[in-house]
Structure formats: structure tokens, C-alpha cells
Write a protein that holds these residues in place. Sequence first.
Motif, mmCIF file in Angstrom:
data_model
loop_
_atom_site.group_PDB
_atom_site.id
_atom_site.type_symbol
_atom_site.label_atom_id
_atom_site.label_comp_id
_atom_site.label_asym_id
_atom_site.label_seq_id
_atom_site.Cartn_x
_atom_site.Cartn_y
_atom_site.Cartn_z
ATOM 1 N N GLN A 4 0.827 -1.199 0.000
ATOM 2 C CA GLN A 4 0.000 0.000 0.000
ATOM 3 C C GLN A 4 0.868 1.258 0.000
ATOM 4 O OE1 GLN A 4 -2.206 -0.984 3.577
ATOM 5 N NE2 GLN A 4 -3.977 -1.656 2.386
ATOM 6 N N PRO B 72 -1.174 2.680 -5.867
ATOM 7 C CA PRO B 72 -2.174 2.313 -4.852
ATOM 8 C C PRO B 72 -2.733 3.545 -4.157
ATOM 9 C CG PRO B 72 -0.232 0.926 -4.662
ATOM 10 C CD PRO B 72 0.120 1.990 -5.647
ATOM 11 N N ASP C 197 -4.858 3.056 -1.229
ATOM 12 C CA ASP C 197 -4.989 2.728 0.188
ATOM 13 C C ASP C 197 -3.680 3.022 0.917
ATOM 14 O OD1 ASP C 197 -7.565 1.863 -0.225
ATOM 15 O OD2 ASP C 197 -6.988 -0.225 -0.547
#
Length: 225
Positions: free
Chosen positions: A181, A201, A203
Motif C-alpha cells: 500500500q 495504490p 490505500d
Amino acid sequence: HRLGVTQELNEYAASLLGANELSPLDVTQMYQTIASGGFQTPLRAIREILTAQGQPLQRYPLSVEQTVQPGPVYLLTTAMQAVVREGTAQGLKQHLPPELNLAGKTGTTDDLKDSWFAGFSGDRVAVVWVGTDDNRPTRLTGASGAMAIWGDMMARLDPEPLNMPPPETIEMVWIDSVSGQRADSTCDGALEWPFIRGSAPTDTAPCVSRSPVKAVKGWFKRLFE
């Protein structure tokens, strides 16, 4: 095909792992396109024909065409530099200094029948294949066979470092090596990796919330809620 392979390829689930058979010349053509940042130049064994007096009789024109966008090629090259730096090709440091930032890939087929290494520096690209005509096992992996020959050969050619400026479509993002992440430089083991803009990413890794700056901001936010 955009990298330069002309023959028709059978579609296997393992094609991305190299399940199709290619000649060293085909593989070199592919890597030439990658090493050139996505610009394909057909390989030629003969550049020109000269008379006995050194006068040119015929030249073969240089054809250059961009067949792959520079962003994906940059990502691929970065991954292959990691192969040399810390992966299956890290043994190249016995032949060439790490400061060259070489990109490369080892290849080993089932039963150790074929040993491959393909790679490039800032100014040279080369492919080495080790095998037998009757497909008997060579007992060599890509690293123990072809890579050793490649490294010895390239060391004699005094190659230039491979320093690539990132294309405009690339952004650098900190990634948590455990969760994959988005992270920041304060996370233990975080790595800064290139991504096509908008593809990184979204997140956030748990380690980000544990960083001192994030913790102080979170404390103030909770104080006034």
C-alpha cells in the motif's frame, strides 16, 4: 510483436513467463526496443557493402519507429535493474560494478535445457543463450551459465551506465514493502517506486499513521473534535 517479434506466437497461459520458443536474434530485437525506450530499429547483420577501395556500394537505411510508449518501458527497465541489483542476476557484480545500473533478466527452462541472459547498459544490448542442438540438459541456470558469459563479455566492452530520466507520465510513490500500500519515507522498509500517473495504490499502509508527524496531526484533530 510491438517489441519486434515477427513470428506468430502460440497463446499459452505461461507466455508471460517465456513459454514461447524464440531465437537469440528475436530476443535481441525485443530487448533492443526496450533498451531504446520503446523505439524499434530492425537489427541487421550487414550495415553496408564496400568496394576493395573502401567506397560504399550499398547502404541499408536506418529505420526507427516508436512502437511502445516510454512509460511502460521505463517501468519494465526499472524492474530489470532490480533483478541485477538484488534478484537472480545480482551475481553480475562479480564482473561489472553496480554503479553501471545495468538492466537484465535471467532465463532457465525446464530440466535445465536452456540458459539465457538478456540485458543492456546505457549504450549496449546483448543476449546470450547456452544450450545444445539435441535439447540435452546443460545443467546450467541462467545465472550460472549465460549470465557469466554476458558479464565477462560486457566487462571487456567498457559499457556506459544506464541512467534513465523518467518520462513525464511517471510519478514516484513510496510503497510499504509488506502490504504493497501507499506509504511515506518514515515507514520501515518502504521503497520509492515508479508508477504510471494515476495507477499507484490509493490505500494507505498502517505504518503511515504511526509516523511522528502523522501522530501529532491526528492528536490535534482528535483534540478539537
